[in-house]
Design a protein around this motif. Structure first.
Motif, PDB file in Angstrom:
ATOM      1  N   ILE A 177      17.270  -2.022  71.499  1.00  0.00           N
ATOM      2  CA  ILE A 177      16.652  -0.832  72.091  1.00  0.00           C
ATOM      3  C   ILE A 177      15.643  -0.281  71.085  1.00  0.00           C
ATOM      4  CG2 ILE A 177      17.050   1.531  72.924  1.00  0.00           C
ATOM      5  CD1 ILE A 177      18.113  -0.625  74.839  1.00  0.00           C
ATOM      6  N   HIS A 178      14.403  -0.150  71.546  1.00  0.00           N
ATOM      7  CA  HIS A 178      13.307   0.285  70.671  1.00  0.00           C
ATOM      8  C   HIS A 178      13.128   1.805  70.791  1.00  0.00           C
ATOM      9  CE1 HIS A 178       9.573  -0.519  68.419  1.00  0.00           C
ATOM     10  NE2 HIS A 178       8.985   0.379  69.211  1.00  0.00           N
ATOM     11  N   VAL A 179      13.134   2.465  69.627  1.00  0.00           N
ATOM     12  CA  VAL A 179      13.067   3.932  69.602  1.00  0.00           C
ATOM     13  C   VAL A 179      11.795   4.352  68.847  1.00  0.00           C
ATOM     14  CG1 VAL A 179      14.264   6.043  68.926  1.00  0.00           C
ATOM     15  CG2 VAL A 179      15.600   4.020  69.568  1.00  0.00           C
ATOM     16  N   ASP A 180      10.873   4.980  69.559  1.00  0.00           N
ATOM     17  CA  ASP A 180       9.580   5.363  68.987  1.00  0.00           C
ATOM     18  C   ASP A 180       9.613   6.788  68.456  1.00  0.00           C
ATOM     19  OD1 ASP A 180       7.847   3.067  69.383  1.00  0.00           O
ATOM     20  OD2 ASP A 180       8.160   3.419  71.522  1.00  0.00           O
ATOM     21  N   VAL A 181       9.525   6.908  67.146  1.00  0.00           N
ATOM     22  CA  VAL A 181       9.566   8.221  66.502  1.00  0.00           C
ATOM     23  C   VAL A 181       8.140   8.610  66.096  1.00  0.00           C
ATOM     24  CG1 VAL A 181      10.476   9.525  64.544  1.00  0.00           C
ATOM     25  CG2 VAL A 181      11.897   7.770  65.657  1.00  0.00           C
ATOM     26  N   VAL A 209      14.386   1.243  65.189  1.00  0.00           N
ATOM     27  CA  VAL A 209      13.689   2.527  65.037  1.00  0.00           C
ATOM     28  C   VAL A 209      12.305   2.319  64.429  1.00  0.00           C
ATOM     29  CG1 VAL A 209      13.760   4.790  63.915  1.00  0.00           C
ATOM     30  CG2 VAL A 209      15.854   3.811  64.876  1.00  0.00           C
ATOM     31  N   HIS A 210      11.294   2.704  65.185  1.00  0.00           N
ATOM     32  CA  HIS A 210       9.886   2.535  64.803  1.00  0.00           C
ATOM     33  C   HIS A 210       9.343   3.894  64.370  1.00  0.00           C
ATOM     34  CE1 HIS A 210       5.558   1.405  66.381  1.00  0.00           C
ATOM     35  NE2 HIS A 210       5.596   1.578  65.070  1.00  0.00           N
ATOM     36  N   LEU A 211       9.199   4.056  63.060  1.00  0.00           N
ATOM     37  CA  LEU A 211       8.761   5.344  62.514  1.00  0.00           C
ATOM     38  C   LEU A 211       7.237   5.424  62.459  1.00  0.00           C
ATOM     39  CD1 LEU A 211      11.242   5.944  59.529  1.00  0.00           C
ATOM     40  CD2 LEU A 211      11.425   6.723  61.909  1.00  0.00           C
ATOM     41  N   MET A 212       6.666   6.172  63.389  1.00  0.00           N
ATOM     42  CA  MET A 212       5.222   6.437  63.337  1.00  0.00           C
ATOM     43  C   MET A 212       5.064   7.838  62.758  1.00  0.00           C
ATOM     44  SD  MET A 212       4.336   4.744  67.014  1.00  0.00           S
ATOM     45  CE  MET A 212       6.059   4.831  67.488  1.00  0.00           C
ATOM     46  N   ILE A 213       5.422   7.957  61.484  1.00  0.00           N
ATOM     47  CA  ILE A 213       5.419   9.266  60.830  1.00  0.00           C
ATOM     48  C   ILE A 213       4.821   9.144  59.427  1.00  0.00           C
ATOM     49  CG2 ILE A 213       7.467  10.021  62.118  1.00  0.00           C
ATOM     50  CD1 ILE A 213       9.178   9.609  59.669  1.00  0.00           C
ATOM     51  N   VAL A 244       6.293  -7.577  68.606  1.00  0.00           N
ATOM     52  CA  VAL A 244       4.986  -7.150  69.114  1.00  0.00           C
ATOM     53  C   VAL A 244       5.198  -5.927  69.991  1.00  0.00           C
ATOM     54  CG1 VAL A 244       2.930  -7.818  70.414  1.00  0.00           C
ATOM     55  CG2 VAL A 244       4.150  -9.518  69.046  1.00  0.00           C
ATOM     56  N   ASP A 245       4.337  -4.921  69.799  1.00  0.00           N
ATOM     57  CA  ASP A 245       4.557  -3.612  70.413  1.00  0.00           C
ATOM     58  C   ASP A 245       3.249  -3.040  70.954  1.00  0.00           C
ATOM     59  OD1 ASP A 245       5.494  -1.113  71.092  1.00  0.00           O
ATOM     60  OD2 ASP A 245       5.981  -0.487  69.050  1.00  0.00           O
ATOM     61  N   GLY A 246       3.227  -2.850  72.281  1.00  0.00           N
ATOM     62  CA  GLY A 246       2.078  -2.218  72.910  1.00  0.00           C
ATOM     63  C   GLY A 246       1.443  -3.099  73.976  1.00  0.00           C
TER      64      GLY A 246
HETATM   65 ZN    ZN Z   1       7.058   1.243  69.092  1.00  0.00          ZN
END
Ligand code: ZN
Ligand code: DX5
Length: 224
Positions: A32-36, A65-69, A174-176
């Protein structure tokens, strides 16, 4: 490595998150992919460790967990404690990438690095020993539902070549904009985890959409 489908809950119904996760888990989703998102590194704001810890109580699937921070170091402990199986930081968001990855592993999580469409694969070379996962962004991060950038396929091939020399397995995610039109080609190019938001949770039947993506990915992997 067989390809795993990673539904991104960013596109799910947040009022029914547990049910939505159970639905895709039942259809064979692998993670499960979690976009932060923090409203700083990317324009959007989404969720934090609280959501990760709530999910960890309702699913046995690994939480990716994908940290976009900005300054991810500040929050590594909190996400590890919340139950993240993998913590992915952006190469563009951390100055001391090597130290950050070592810290993630020290916390007992798998360490991932994400690279934006404008970032060269080369930034991964000196940290390859510390990598469990590479996330190739195939859109500019910040929002779901954007169009796949075709050049990302070449990037996946370049990451595969780099990972092949690592001496340990490295997942290539790969994401997006991942959907039925590109899942096969991505798997053939070397992707081992395909993140999918709108192409799963934006569909009338997310379970059927998960199975269809898995099938497309498996067919592509068989061509590799
Ligand atoms: Zn993502
Ligand atoms: C984008 C996020 C993605 C997003 C993908 O910034 O990192 O994980 O959920 O969404 P889709 O699959 O709809 O492009």
């Amino acid at each position: 490595m067989s390809v795993r489908i990673a539904p991104s809950i960013l596109a799910a119904d947040f009022a029914r998150l547990g049910e939505q996760v159970a639905l895709v888990a039942g259809a064979g989703a692998g993670v499960i992919h979690v976009d932060v998102m923090d409203g700083h590194f990317v324009p959007n704001i989404t969720m934090g460790p609280l959501v990760v810890s709530a999910l960890s109580r309702v699913t046995t699937l690994p939480l990716d967990v994908h940290l976009m921070i900005s300054d991810p170091n500040q929050y590594l402990d909190a996400f590890a404690k919340a139950g993240a199986a993998t913590i992915t930081v952006h190469a563009e968001a951390t100055v001391h990438l090597h130290r950050t990855l070592a810290r993630i592993r020290q916390l007992g999580a798998r360490a991932g690095v994400a690279i934006n469409p404008g970032t060269p694969v080369e930034v991964l070379r000196e940290v390859v020993d510390l990598l469990d996962q590479v996330l190739v962004m195939s859109v500019n991060p910040g929002f779901g539902g954007q169009s796949f950038i075709p050049r990302s396929l070449d990037k996946v091939r370049a990451v595969r070549a780099l990972a092949a020399g690592a001496g340990h397995p490295i997942d290539i995610e790969v994401d997006g904009g991942v959907d039925l039109t590109n899942a096969g080609d991505l798997a053939q190019a070397g992707a081992t985890i395909l993140v999918a938001g709108v192409s799963i949770f934006g569909q009338p039947d997310p379970a059927a959409a998960t199975r269809a993506l898995q099938q497309a990915a498996d067919a592509g992997a068989a061509r590799a």
